[in-house]
Design an enzyme around this catalytic site. Structure first.
Site, short mmCIF file in Angstrom:
data_model
loop_
_atom_site.label_atom_id
_atom_site.label_comp_id
_atom_site.label_asym_id
_atom_site.label_seq_id
_atom_site.Cartn_x
_atom_site.Cartn_y
_atom_site.Cartn_z
N LYS A 1 0.84 -1.22 0.00
CA LYS A 1 0.00 0.00 0.00
C LYS A 1 0.86 1.25 0.00
O LYS A 1 0.64 2.18 0.77
CB LYS A 1 -0.94 0.02 1.21
N ARG A 2 1.89 1.25 -0.85
CA ARG A 2 2.83 2.36 -0.83
C ARG A 2 3.00 2.99 -2.18
O ARG A 2 3.38 2.32 -3.13
CB ARG A 2 4.19 1.84 -0.39
#
Ligand code: OMP
Length: 270
Positions: A94-95
């Site tokens: 989730k980056r």
């Protein structure tokens, strides 16, 4: 072969929509493994050996690896390398960030670890996601409606009477025109929203759906609302309830039993 082809092949070969989440946790690992030289690698290998004919994908959340400090990347790499090559690997970080930084995240996930898919946040806009989409054969899953109890706080905000999660789904369809390699993340804990999202994005977008098992999402509604008309392209993730089915010597066997049960339950509703 691109991600969607690889996913559909694995899904058809094993007749499954189940994705096992390899979220390793020292607190939950069978005690007897902790004395071994590589407890996490040994654990993951045993789970993979016991479940790889039951899954359409594996998902590894990076948080559970990074906490292992200097051992993190070694455990992550050895685990990914052990997964059979015909099963897609989703590396869940989730980056994303400004383009220049996002390029490094994408390179780490897709080149260093050789994962087939990543997860990212839509909040930063297209230029933060484009570096991931440049990897045409890979898939980038964009958070749309997360499984958190607090998801409503932001994701239900209305803009011109439409909730934000639906606007994100529509936006991802636009972004998908770039290289046709987007997917969405939608939590199983919000089945009504899942239905709206599947209707919004149509037949061809894969949806990663975590939130069954420990988080309590309904399996029946997840399958009915999340799959396309052919009963495909929903990747239904379960982590803790499978991999920690038992913490005895028989942990891999028990994980397999749980995975068989979930796979069959899912297929009952397809
Ligand atoms: P279990 O609840 O143990 O099955 O784990 C769920 C996994 O999915 C964890 O790795 C979560 O971080 C992840 N996840 C969610 O639970 N909810 C979301 O909305 C999104 C994710 C994810 O992106 O995978």
């Amino acid at each position: 072969m691109d991600f969607k082809q690889k996913l559909l092949r694995a899904s058809k070969k094993n007749n499954t929509l189940l994705c096992v989440g390899l979220d390793i946790d020292k607190e939950k690992l069978p005690r007897f493994l902790l004395d071994r030289k590589e407890p996490f690698v040994e654990f993951n290998k045993a789970i993979i050996d016991a479940t790889n004919d039951l899954v359409c994908a594996y998902k590894l959340n990076m948080a559970f690896y990074e906490i292992l400090a200097e051992k993190a990347y070694d455990v992550l790499k050895k685990t990914i390398d052990h997964i059979p090559k015909d099963i897609p690997v989703i590396l869940d970080g989730k980056r994303n960030d400004i383009t220049h930084t996002a390029e490094k995240y994408a390179k780490t996930i897709f080149e260093l670890f050789g994962a087939d898919a990543a997860t990212v946040n839509p909040y930063l806009g297209f230029d933060s996601i484009k570096p991931f989409l440049e990897y045409k054969e890979k898939c980038t899953f964009i958070l749309c409606r997360t499984s958190n109890p607090s998801a409503r706080e932001i994701q239900d905000l209305k803009i011109n009477s439409k909730p934000l999660y639906q606007i994100i789904a529509e936006k991802v369809m636009e972004w998908n025109e770039y290289n046709s390699n987007c997917g969405l993340v939608v939590g199983a804990t919000y089945p009504t929203e899942l239905k709206i999202i599947r209707e919004t994005v149509g037949e061809d977008l894969p949806i990663l759906i975590p939130g069954i098992g420990k988080q309590g999402g309904s399996l029946e509604k997840t399958v009915k609302n999340g799959t396309n008309s052919e009963g495909e392209l929903a990747i239904i993730n379960s982590s803790r309830s499978i991999i920690y089915a038992s913490n005895n010597e028989n942990f891999a066997k028990e994980a397999r039993k749980k995975a068989i049960f979930l796979k069959e339950e899912i297929n009952r509703y397809r």
